[in-house]
Write an enzyme that holds these catalytic residues in place. Structure first.
Site, PDB file in Angstrom:
ATOM      1  N   GLU A 180      -4.816   1.747  -4.718  1.00 22.05           N
ATOM      2  CA  GLU A 180      -4.428   2.848  -5.287  1.00 22.05           C
ATOM      3  C   GLU A 180      -5.344   3.035  -6.559  1.00 22.05           C
ATOM      4  O   GLU A 180      -5.720   2.195  -7.393  1.00 22.05           O
ATOM      5  CB  GLU A 180      -2.922   2.957  -5.865  1.00 22.05           C
ATOM      6  CG  GLU A 180      -2.064   2.832  -4.524  1.00 22.05           C
ATOM      7  CD  GLU A 180      -0.664   3.352  -4.945  1.00 22.05           C
ATOM      8  OE1 GLU A 180      -0.267   3.568  -6.269  1.00 22.05           O
ATOM      9  OE2 GLU A 180       0.187   3.417  -3.938  1.00 22.05           O
ATOM     10  N   ARG A 236       1.940  -3.845   1.361  1.00 20.26           N
ATOM     11  CA  ARG A 236       2.824  -3.568   2.716  1.00 20.26           C
ATOM     12  C   ARG A 236       2.467  -2.127   3.317  1.00 20.26           C
ATOM     13  O   ARG A 236       1.568  -1.602   2.651  1.00 20.26           O
ATOM     14  CB  ARG A 236       4.205  -3.427   2.020  1.00 20.26           C
ATOM     15  CG  ARG A 236       4.197  -2.425   0.765  1.00 20.26           C
ATOM     16  CD  ARG A 236       5.542  -2.077   0.332  1.00 20.26           C
ATOM     17  NE  ARG A 236       5.598  -1.223  -1.101  1.00 20.26           N
ATOM     18  CZ  ARG A 236       5.337   0.008  -1.203  1.00 20.26           C
ATOM     19  NH1 ARG A 236       4.990   0.954   0.027  1.00 20.26           N
ATOM     20  NH2 ARG A 236       5.321   0.716  -2.169  1.00 20.26           N
TER      21      ARG A 236
END
Length: 455
Positions: A275, A293
């Site tokens: 991110e 994940r």
């Protein structure tokens, strides 16, 4: 290939994993709490086993019970989905010790990238740009005041072990710092059992851009493009799309290359997301965190890339190479996802559990997908996340995707509980959103104040 895997989760992600496994010819075991005895994932799996009472700490977070269920059913691997134990390195390590494959990265990599301070240090080593901030953990308000003065306001306080919007505060000046630090630290301690904080300069306004990566045990790492997740409320994503309208060809190449470099640096295996915060005014982007994940919003990437991320997770965990190479990945069209929750947007988004007396999910046409674990007659328990469905659309271009999403939301009908469907319909129809003119501040500062004025 595995003969049988256990899904250590519930709701729509458990259903999603069961479907992917079945298409690979892999048997599945569902776990459930007593509150989820009638849940859809329990009915769809080949086997199901109760792991405890309604409270998550006694069921979906109960490592001993989940591992015992895996042993009792002969499951060779555990898919954690998202949330619950999906980023818990202790659980991943216990799986390794019991010779049960954890479908995700190793515990070592989770420790390295799951802790935001460790991740930041690793990204600096890898040459990935990071925002100016503290060099280690911050434990006291005196430390926080000193560091904030050096970095300059506004700043972001973040829990080192955080996630899901917990332990995060924006601070505009020194007067706000002490109460914000104490509140964020207490929230982090309660949520994660770890009150360590760190501080970063706030990039504002910004776009929240994330890059989907996949890695295998043979050292191959690829990206599947970016997602724009800037439409957020209280640091929780509401709507996601791919590709981002804020990124051109050159910047896209730079940010995806940085994500691959980050994953390669830590020898990452399985699915993950890097991110970034993008400063649109300068065109600079900065590493924010890595999610080790599968993401809630992974379907938008599946639509534009044509790659089934959950199937790749299972294949990679089985020791297979990635089924695609970077040069084989092509991107087509535009995809959007709306998260639909049982909540009341007009009453501060208060959860609205209860029995669904009637449910109609939108369907028909190419490029429409609804991921849900709901059915008519199902009672939504009050103990877990309020998301009831994800509506994902794909169009040849962004306009077609927007129109398809509007059509889908207009068709969505649920009775018995209050939902945010109308809220999402207004959001997807807002002129700023239609124009792609928004950042992380838009929903909270522009859209919501106007929306909540309405009767």
């Amino acid at each position: 290939m595995f003969n049988k895997i256990l899904i250590a989760n519930r709701g729509e992600i458990a259903v999603r994993i069961i479907r992917a496994a079945r298409e690979l010819g892999v048997g599945t075991v569902a776990i459930y709490s007593t509150a989820d005895r009638d849940a859809l994932h329990v009915h769809l799996a080949d086997e199901a086993i109760c792991v405890g009472p309604a409270r998550s700490t006694e069921s979906y977070l109960n490592m001993n019970n989940i591992l015992s269920a895996a042993v009792a059913t002969g499951a060779q691997a555990i898919h954690p989905g998202f949330g619950f134990l999906s980023e818990n390195s202790k659980f991943a390590r216990l799986c390794e010790e019991m010779n049960i494959k954890f479908i995700g990265p190793s515990a070592k990599v989770m420790d390295m990238m799951g802790d935001k301070i460790n991740a930041r240090a690793e990204m600096i080593k890898a040459g990935v740009p990071v925002t100016p901030g503290s060099e280690g953990e911050v434990h006291t308000t005196d430390e926080a005041v000193k560091i904030a003065e050096e970095i300059g306001y506004p700043i972001m306080l973040k829990a080192s072990a955080g996630g899901g919007g917990k332990g995060i505060r924006k601070v505009n000046n020194v007067e706000e710092l002490v109460p914000a630090f104490e509140a964020a630290q207490a929230e982090a301690q309660a949520a994660f059992g770890n009150g360590a904080m760190f501080i970063e300069r706030m990039i504002f306004p910004a776009r929240h851009i994330e890059v989907q990566i996949l890695g295998d045990s043979q050292g191959n790492v690829i990206h599947l493009g970016e997602r724009d997740c800037s439409l957020q409320r209280n640091n929780q994503k509401v709507l996601e799309e791919s590709p981002s309208v804020a990124i051109g060809h050159t910047l896209r190449n730079e940010i995806t290359a940085a994500a691959v470099k980050a994953a390669q640096h830590v020898s990452y295996e399985n699915a993950g997301t890097i991110e970034f915060l993008l400063d649109e005014s300068s065109g600079k982007f900065y590493f924010m965190e890595m999610n080790t994940r599968v993401q809630v919003e992974h379907p938008v990437t599946e639509f534009v890339s044509g790659v089934d991320i959950v199937k790749e997770q299972i294949r990679v965990a089985n020791g297979n190479e990635l089924s695609v190479k970077q040069e084989d990945v092509t991107f087509s069209g535009h995809a959007i996802e709306c998260r639909l929750n049982a909540e009341n947007p007009k009453f501060n988004f208060a959860p609205s559990p209860g029995k669904i007396t009637n449910l109609f999910l939108p369907s028909g046409g190419v490029g429409l997908r609804v991921d849900s674990a709901m059915y008519s007659g199902y009672s939504i328990p009050p103990y877990y996340d309020s998301m009831i469905a994800k509506v994902i659309v794909h169009g040849e271009n962004r306009f077609e995707a927007l129109m398809k999403m509007q059509r889908a939301l207009l068709e969505f009908d649920v009775e018995g509980v209050i939902t945010n469907v109308d809220f999402q319909l207004e959001l997807i129809s807002d002129p700023h959103v239609v124009a792609g003119d928004y950042d992380t501040s838009f929903l909270g500062n522009v859209f919501l104040p106007e929306y909540q004025k309405e009767d």
